[in-house]
Design a protein around this motif. Structure first.
Motif, mmCIF file in Angstrom:
data_model
loop_
_atom_site.group_PDB
_atom_site.id
_atom_site.type_symbol
_atom_site.label_atom_id
_atom_site.label_comp_id
_atom_site.label_asym_id
_atom_site.label_seq_id
_atom_site.Cartn_x
_atom_site.Cartn_y
_atom_site.Cartn_z
ATOM 1 N N GLY A 197 0.759 -1.115 0.006
ATOM 2 C CA GLY A 197 -0.007 0.161 0.001
ATOM 3 C C GLY A 197 0.813 1.433 -0.045
ATOM 4 N N PRO A 198 0.235 2.275 0.038
ATOM 5 C CA PRO A 198 1.145 3.639 -0.093
ATOM 6 C C PRO A 198 2.149 3.871 1.183
ATOM 7 N N ALA A 199 1.754 3.127 2.424
ATOM 8 C CA ALA A 199 2.762 3.363 3.531
ATOM 9 C C ALA A 199 3.983 2.876 2.969
ATOM 10 N N LEU A 200 3.903 1.348 2.536
ATOM 11 C CA LEU A 200 5.033 0.625 2.351
ATOM 12 C C LEU A 200 5.666 1.412 1.001
ATOM 13 N N SER A 201 5.079 1.910 -0.029
ATOM 14 C CA SER A 201 5.560 2.293 -1.212
ATOM 15 C C SER A 201 6.341 3.522 -0.740
ATOM 16 N N ILE A 202 6.110 4.320 0.292
ATOM 17 C CA ILE A 202 6.658 5.512 0.717
ATOM 18 C C ILE A 202 7.974 4.961 1.408
ATOM 19 N N ILE A 203 7.778 4.041 2.382
ATOM 20 C CA ILE A 203 8.989 3.427 3.130
ATOM 21 C C ILE A 203 10.004 3.030 2.260
ATOM 22 N N HIS A 204 9.685 1.980 1.163
ATOM 23 C CA HIS A 204 10.614 1.262 0.412
ATOM 24 C C HIS A 204 10.809 2.030 -1.139
ATOM 25 N N GLY A 205 9.985 2.783 -1.474
ATOM 26 C CA GLY A 205 10.213 3.478 -2.781
ATOM 27 C C GLY A 205 11.248 4.915 -2.527
ATOM 28 N N LEU A 206 10.522 5.658 -1.447
ATOM 29 C CA LEU A 206 11.269 6.900 -1.304
ATOM 30 C C LEU A 206 12.465 6.857 -0.083
#
Length: 474
Positions: free
Chosen positions: A132-141
């Motif tokens: 989800g967006p939370a994991l996309s933020i942590i692992h993407g950004l």
């Protein structure tokens, strides 16, 4: 309490009041143009998910179809019945046109946000994924942005896990009381028990339940609407003309004219299909698929089903009846939809509609719970914490159904969803180059003659993806 209400009212005014809707629409248009109208290009592929052959053969896995139905069950709720009526009452028939527009551009936004959620998902078991967006933020950004993921998670738990579930419980209890004269206490007990049975089974049981409930509720509601449309088929061209003329101010149906139509239509469309709000990607990440874009296409289809199909059916039911009078005051919300249906099909239809409200709301409750659970995992995956959340959600559903005034406690829900959406859009903007990279890969494989593209994790070695979630396939 008054001070807190004032604070959240200001937050709501700063998000939904003037900034969020234009941002969502402008960003949806940007994504549509930048991706070369991806929602149009892959529209035909969207229907593939309905075929059993394109879904996971292993019963323990969550298939693309099941993830689609969970998200449809969440997007489709009381708003598709009551919310559309409110939009037409306040914005006139033209609101329907702008509802369609925001859905068409939202399909591109949903494709991008859900594809990113798939790419950065994490394996949590042999047949389970979380993302989800939370994991996309942590692992993407990067982990330095974990604070942003934390803000997102808190807003998701507060708005969907708690607030909206109280409202759904209240909607069901109200419908059962009005149509069947069933006391709120009995509805509260029954709804809480049913919710507990599904919720305590986790995402797999939620997916299996949605695979049964959602087709029944969608087909049943569409069948009723289609009967009304067929009975009034000669009036359909007039209704379409009225929608278009009101949308562009050629004919004014309500005070505010074209401006009211645009605002109400876009607001209802965004509230209903949730494209860009950052909720659906949490469910999209649970599916086992060959390529992230595949699930993005599937979730784009979910937006189409919610708004272009189901919301439109509600709109036509209202506009084809004699109950709706442009500019008139008094009847709105679910009462307008209910009276429109009964005027066309008879009094028995109100009971049919009440059952539809029950199914719509229940599917939203189990969807909302999973969003809360997924958000909680950002802070803790301790089984005790998850159990406490499950008990709390069941309790909130019970209280919301039992006491209609209890929903006033959750005044923070809409403002929190506004903050949630802004955080999600910020993340999408920052990760958009990654989404375009996925899209180019998907298109290149199709051009090379590969009918079902597969993600090669070696091509994304520079990104923090969970390679075990993307094992190479033949």
């Amino acid at each position: 309490m008054d001070f807190l209400e004032l604070i959240f009212t200001k937050i709501g005014d700063l998000t939904w009041g003037w900034s969020l809707i234009p941002i969502l629409v402008v960003f949806g248009v940007f994504i549509t143009l930048a991706t070369g109208f991806v929602q149009v290009q892959f529209f035909g592929r969207m229907f593939r998910v309905l075929r059993k052959s394109n879904n996971a053969a292993d019963a323990d896995k969550i298939s693309a179809r099941e993830a689609l139905l969970v998200s449809v069950g969440g997007r489709v709720g009381g708003g598709n019945i009551a919310g559309v009526a409110v939009a037409i009452t306040l914005g006139g028939p033209g609101a329907v046109f702008w509802m369609w527009v925001v859905a068409l551009v939202g399909m591109a936004t949903s494709l991008v946000e859900c594809s990113l959620a798939q790419l950065f998902k994490r394996r949590t078991g042999e047949h389970s994924f979380r993302g989800g967006p939370a994991l996309s933020i942590i692992h993407g950004l990067g982990k330095e942005y974990k604070w942003l993921a934390g803000i997102y998670a808190v807003c998701l738990i507060a708005a969907f896990g708690f607030g909206f579930n109280a409202f759904q419980g209240n909607t069901v209890a109200g419908a059962m009381l009005d149509s069947f004269h069933i006391a709120r206490s009995w509805t509260a007990i029954g709804l809480a028990i049913l919710a507990a049975i599904i919720i305590f089974g986790g995402i797999h049981r939620i997916a299996k339940a949605s695979d049964v409930i959602v087709p029944i509720m969608a087909v049943g509601y569409l069948a009723m609407a289609l009967v009304i449309i067929v009975l009034n088929i000669s009036e359909v061209p007039h209704v379409l003309s009225m929608i278009v003329k009101n949308a562009f101010g050629i004919e004014q149906a309500v005070g505010g004219g074209m401006g009211a139509a645009i605002m109400q239509g876009m607001r209802r469309g965004l509230f209903s299909n949730e494209a860009g709000l950052g909720s659906a990607p949490n469910v999209a990440a649970t599916a086992e698929v060959r390529h992230p874009i595949s699930q993005g296409i599937t979730q784009s289809f979910s937006v189409f089903i919610d708004t272009i199909v189901i919301c439109s059916c509600t709109a036509f039911v209202i506009l084809l009846s004699d109950v709706y009078v442009p500019g008139a005051e008094g009847i709105d919300g679910v009462a307008l939809t209910q009276q429109s249906v009964t005027s066309e099909l008879g009094n028995w239809a109100q009971y049919y509609l009440s059952i539809a409200v029950l199914l719509f709301a229940f599917s939203s409750i189990i969807y909302n719970y999973y969003l809360g659970e997924n958000a909680l995992s950002v802070f803790s995956e301790n089984p005790i914490a998850i159990t406490i959340l499950r008990v709390a959600v069941v309790g909130i559903v019970f209280i919301g159904a039992l006491a209609p005034g209890a929903t006033d406690v959750f005044f923070f829900s809409d403002p929190m969803m506004g903050v949630l959406a802004l955080v999600n859009l910020l993340a999408i903007m920052m990760l958009f180059p990654v989404a375009m990279r996925l899209l180019r890969d998907f298109r290149a494989q199709l051009k090379a003659g590969i009918d079902r593209p597969v993600l090669d994790p070696d091509m994304y070695a520079d990104l923090d993806i969970d390679r075990s979630a993307w094992e190479k396939r033949d």
